[in-house]
Design a protein around this motif. Structure first.
Motif, PDB file in Angstrom:
ATOM      1  N   PHE A  98       0.820  -1.217   0.000  1.00  0.00           N
ATOM      2  CA  PHE A  98       0.000   0.000   0.000  1.00  0.00           C
ATOM      3  C   PHE A  98       0.855   1.269   0.000  1.00  0.00           C
ATOM      4  N   ALA A  99       2.031   1.183   0.621  1.00  0.00           N
ATOM      5  CA  ALA A  99       2.894   2.372   0.697  1.00  0.00           C
ATOM      6  C   ALA A  99       3.590   2.635  -0.630  1.00  0.00           C
ATOM      7  N   ASN A 100       3.611   1.658  -1.483  1.00  0.00           N
ATOM      8  CA  ASN A 100       4.334   1.816  -2.754  1.00  0.00           C
ATOM      9  C   ASN A 100       3.438   1.548  -3.965  1.00  0.00           C
ATOM     10  N   LEU A 101       2.170   1.881  -3.829  1.00  0.00           N
ATOM     11  CA  LEU A 101       1.260   1.673  -4.962  1.00  0.00           C
ATOM     12  C   LEU A 101       1.700   2.545  -6.129  1.00  0.00           C
ATOM     13  N   PRO A 102       1.759   1.994  -7.310  1.00  0.00           N
ATOM     14  CA  PRO A 102       2.164   2.821  -8.462  1.00  0.00           C
ATOM     15  C   PRO A 102       1.128   3.919  -8.733  1.00  0.00           C
ATOM     16  N   GLN A 103       1.584   5.146  -8.881  1.00  0.00           N
ATOM     17  CA  GLN A 103       0.694   6.270  -9.167  1.00  0.00           C
ATOM     18  C   GLN A 103       0.695   6.487 -10.685  1.00  0.00           C
ATOM     19  N   ALA A 144      -4.530  20.764 -15.738  1.00  0.00           N
ATOM     20  CA  ALA A 144      -3.804  20.742 -14.459  1.00  0.00           C
ATOM     21  C   ALA A 144      -4.724  20.503 -13.282  1.00  0.00           C
ATOM     22  N   GLU A 145      -5.964  21.095 -13.364  1.00  0.00           N
ATOM     23  CA  GLU A 145      -6.880  20.898 -12.224  1.00  0.00           C
ATOM     24  C   GLU A 145      -7.291  19.427 -12.115  1.00  0.00           C
ATOM     25  N   MET A 146      -7.520  18.817 -13.311  1.00  0.00           N
ATOM     26  CA  MET A 146      -7.920  17.411 -13.291  1.00  0.00           C
ATOM     27  C   MET A 146      -6.780  16.519 -12.813  1.00  0.00           C
ATOM     28  N   GLN A 147      -5.545  16.918 -13.212  1.00  0.00           N
ATOM     29  CA  GLN A 147      -4.377  16.137 -12.771  1.00  0.00           C
ATOM     30  C   GLN A 147      -4.279  16.119 -11.242  1.00  0.00           C
ATOM     31  N   SER A 148      -4.440  17.279 -10.638  1.00  0.00           N
ATOM     32  CA  SER A 148      -4.336  17.327  -9.173  1.00  0.00           C
ATOM     33  C   SER A 148      -5.520  16.611  -8.520  1.00  0.00           C
ATOM     34  N   GLU A 149      -6.695  16.639  -9.196  1.00  0.00           N
ATOM     35  CA  GLU A 149      -7.849  15.914  -8.660  1.00  0.00           C
ATOM     36  C   GLU A 149      -7.612  14.413  -8.712  1.00  0.00           C
ATOM     37  N   MET A 150      -7.037  13.930  -9.850  1.00  0.00           N
ATOM     38  CA  MET A 150      -6.739  12.501  -9.987  1.00  0.00           C
ATOM     39  C   MET A 150      -5.704  12.056  -8.951  1.00  0.00           C
ATOM     40  N   GLN A 151      -4.698  12.934  -8.746  1.00  0.00           N
ATOM     41  CA  GLN A 151      -3.655  12.598  -7.765  1.00  0.00           C
ATOM     42  C   GLN A 151      -4.254  12.486  -6.362  1.00  0.00           C
ATOM     43  N   ALA A 152      -5.173  13.420  -6.079  1.00  0.00           N
ATOM     44  CA  ALA A 152      -5.827  13.392  -4.761  1.00  0.00           C
ATOM     45  C   ALA A 152      -6.648  12.125  -4.592  1.00  0.00           C
ATOM     46  N   GLN A 153      -7.319  11.702  -5.703  1.00  0.00           N
ATOM     47  CA  GLN A 153      -8.127  10.467  -5.644  1.00  0.00           C
ATOM     48  C   GLN A 153      -7.244   9.235  -5.410  1.00  0.00           C
ATOM     49  N   GLU A 182      -4.704   5.675   0.868  1.00  0.00           N
ATOM     50  CA  GLU A 182      -4.918   5.879   2.299  1.00  0.00           C
ATOM     51  C   GLU A 182      -6.041   4.984   2.819  1.00  0.00           C
ATOM     52  N   GLN A 183      -7.059   4.792   1.943  1.00  0.00           N
ATOM     53  CA  GLN A 183      -8.166   3.922   2.360  1.00  0.00           C
ATOM     54  C   GLN A 183      -7.687   2.488   2.551  1.00  0.00           C
ATOM     55  N   LEU A 184      -6.832   2.040   1.620  1.00  0.00           N
ATOM     56  CA  LEU A 184      -6.269   0.697   1.766  1.00  0.00           C
ATOM     57  C   LEU A 184      -5.392   0.611   3.011  1.00  0.00           C
ATOM     58  N   MET A 185      -4.573   1.672   3.163  1.00  0.00           N
ATOM     59  CA  MET A 185      -3.652   1.664   4.299  1.00  0.00           C
ATOM     60  C   MET A 185      -4.406   1.677   5.628  1.00  0.00           C
ATOM     61  N   SER A 186      -5.561   2.324   5.615  1.00  0.00           N
ATOM     62  CA  SER A 186      -6.305   2.466   6.879  1.00  0.00           C
ATOM     63  C   SER A 186      -6.786   1.120   7.425  1.00  0.00           C
TER      64      SER A 186
END
Lengths: 312, 294
Positions: free
Chosen positions: B41-46, B55-64, B70-74
């Protein structure tokens, strides 16, 4: 309810083990034990003999409640076989000794002591009794056959039982071990306890048993005291000099039916109870008598006769 | 019963196979349940967004993506301790319990020690239930071990991730311990049942593993959406183990690739497991009592 027999032969005539028509079938074709009537008296060492596969171990297992009879009844110490009340007073070694291989001899006995409700201090006592204290910390899987056998006997003695059931206890023992085993059995008997001993070593049985029962193809073919068995052949063996003269004189004695020379001795057919008169007759005729004893057949001879030569 | 129970405990305590199974269980919890998933989970490929994505969509995708990681890690955090540990208990834990149950009874037949034990004092049923009690005590320790070690691992993960540490409530913990004990007990009882039936360790373990892994694991693992097929799951041992474990899980622990099963609550799955447990133990006890000891 422990029953009493009508026999009065000097020993206690209370039957601690009694079976009536005890039968065990395996399927329709195999009858391991067939209508067995057996009685073991209190205070005796009872030898249970029979060829391989005759039904000895099956009988002992039924007496311990390990297997259920197909028909017939058995009582052991007045209890039904396998009940806790009965088992608490019985010590048993059935067939080869089976213990937990990963436990030491001492720990195996501790486990058995817990099952039996026996004080842990008994463990060291029985280890000493079978001379296994020095190797008691070794794992059971490292024991020799003789040591396993000693541990099995130790487990049987744990409860200080009234009745000891031993199935081939001398298996795998060296001569000293066998002598020790005899001493243990005699010691147990000396304490007024009863021993039911199954063995294929006729010499062992002959040395320590008071009575024997011979089982053949599941049936008890004879159950007698050692004296009764030996006494069936009437006669005397005489070592005397000169032997030819002794034979001639003996033939003229009224107590003697027949006298023959064999293996450097004189074999006389006569009632052993008349030995004194026969001895006096020989001595009065100038024969030097150095030995005079009743003819005793060995247990092996008797066994072979009874079983028709089947292997023990 | 007490003396026989103590004898059984001594045998279990001194038996290397029990400690080997405990060690495997410990290693499994630490390595396969926590260390490896954490590394994954700590090294999931992005995924790299293409250049023509705004650019806005890129940052939204990164946040997702980060939220998904984080959900997996939780799952590994202390707050999900009960559900996460139970999900492992219902799988690997059950298999190990089956092996332990088969060993505890089957070995007695293999070594011939049953005749030695039953020639002592205890009646057959006393000896059998003393064995079951001792096995039960060992299984409770296995469950406790899983929760303690899992708790330590989750604390370490939370610390490394700088996440807030929220422990499950005491009630949830106790319910989880109980559920874990029931799951392990029913699998161990299957091992006992098979070992008693076949008077053997190896056949019992072989058949038990075949049932657990091949029959339930493979067949019900197939993504078949047929309603009858899914409904059938409610009657099977392994499925109900999973349902009981899943009943402690929030939506974050639902695995997306596993088809949704029938709606089975904790009470119903626990009831089914208890019925299996009772049936296995009672049939084994009956066979143990009635059959000849060769």
């Amino acid at each position: 309810m422990i029953s009493e027999t009508s026999q009065t032969d000097g020993r206690d005539n209370v039957l601690l083990v009694e079976t009536s028509g005890l039968t065990k079938h395996y399927g329709r074709r195999i009858t391991a034990v067939d209508d067995l009537d057996l009685g073991v008296r209190r205070g005796e060492v009872y030898g249970f003999l029979g060829p391989n596969g005759a039904g000895k171990t099956t009988t002992l297992r039924m007496l311990l409640g390990l297997i259920k009879p197909s028909s017939g009844t058995a009582t052991v110490l007045g209890e039904e076989p396998g009940t806790p009340a009965g088992l608490a007073r019985i010590g048993a070694l059935v067939e080869s000794p089976a213990f937990y291989p990963y436990l030491s001899g001492r720990d195996n006995l501790r486990v058995m002591a817990r099952y039996s409700g026996v004080a842990p201090s008994r463990v060291e006592e029985v280890l000493q009794q079978v001379e296994l204290s020095g190797r008691a910390s070794d794992k059971f899987k490292k024991y020799s056959l003789g040591m396993k056998q000693r541990l099995g006997v130790a487990a049987a003695l744990l409860k200080d039982p009234e009745l000891l059931i031993l199935d081939e206890p001398a298996n795998g023992l060296d001569p000293k071990g066998m002598a020790d085993m005899r001493a243990i059995i005699r010691g147990v008997r000396g304490e007024g306890k009863t021993v039911l001993l199954s063995s294929h070593l006729l010499g062992e049985v002959e040395q320590i048993c008071d009575r024997i029962g011979v089982i053949l193809r599941g049936k008890l073919v004879v159950e007698r005291t050692m004296e009764e068995l030996r006494g069936r052949e009437e006669g005397l063996l005489v070592r005397a000099e000169p032997l030819e003269e002794a034979a001639r004189v003996a033939r003229d004695l009224p107590e003697v039916e027949e006298a023959q020379m064999a293996d450097g001795m004189l074999r006389i057919t006569a009632d052993p109870a008349r030995a004194a008169e026969i001895n006096a007759g020989l001595v009065n005729a100038g024969v030097r008598v150095s030995e005079l004893r009743p003819v005793e057949r060995s247990l092996e001879e008797m066994f072979l006769e009874l079983t028709g030569g089947e292997t023990v | 019963m007490g003396a026989s129970f103590m004898a059984e405990l001594l045998k279990l305590y001194k038996r290397p196979a029990v400690w080997v199974i405990a060690a495997i269980w410990l290693v499994f919890v630490v390595l396969l349940a926590y260390a490896l998933p954490y590394a994954l989970f700590a090294n999931l490929p992005q995924p790299e967004p293409s250049e023509d994505v705004p650019a806005e969509m890129q940052s939204e995708m990164q946040a997702q993506n980060e939220a998904a990681s984080e959900q997996l890690m939780s799952q590994l955090y202390p707050e999900n301790l009960v559900a996460y540990v139970l999900s492992n208990i219902s799988g690997t834990g059950g298999t190990l319990a089956l092996i332990l149950g088969a060993l505890v009874v089957g070995s007695e037949y293999g070594w011939g020690t049953l005749k030695t034990v039953l020639s002592q004092r205890p009646g057959r049923l006393v000896a059998f239930f003393a064995k079951m009690l001792a096995l039960g005590a060992a299984l409770v320790l296995f469950v406790l071990l899983a929760f303690v070690v899992g708790g330590i691992c989750s604390l370490v993960v939370a610390g490394v991730q700088s996440a807030t540490v929220d422990w499950p409530s005491l009630v949830e913990l106790l319910e989880g311990l109980g559920a874990g004990a029931v799951i392990l007990a029913v699998w161990a009882a299957l091992g006992v049942f098979l070992a008693t039936l076949f008077r053997s360790t190896t056949l019992a373990i072989g058949l038990g593993l075949f049932y657990a892994l091949a029959l339930e694991g493979l067949i019900f693992g197939l993504p078949i959406q047929n309603e009858s097929f899914q409904d059938a799951r409610r009657f099977f041992l392994g499925q109900n183990s999973g349902f009981l474990a899943d009943s402690f899980a929030g939506s974050s622990l639902q695995q997306p690739l596993v088809p949704p099963g029938p709606d089975i609550g904790a009470a119903q799955s626990a009831l089914v497991l208890c019925l299996y447990l009772a049936a296995f133990v009672l049939i084994a006890a009956l066979a143990f009592r009635q059959r000849d000891v060769a």
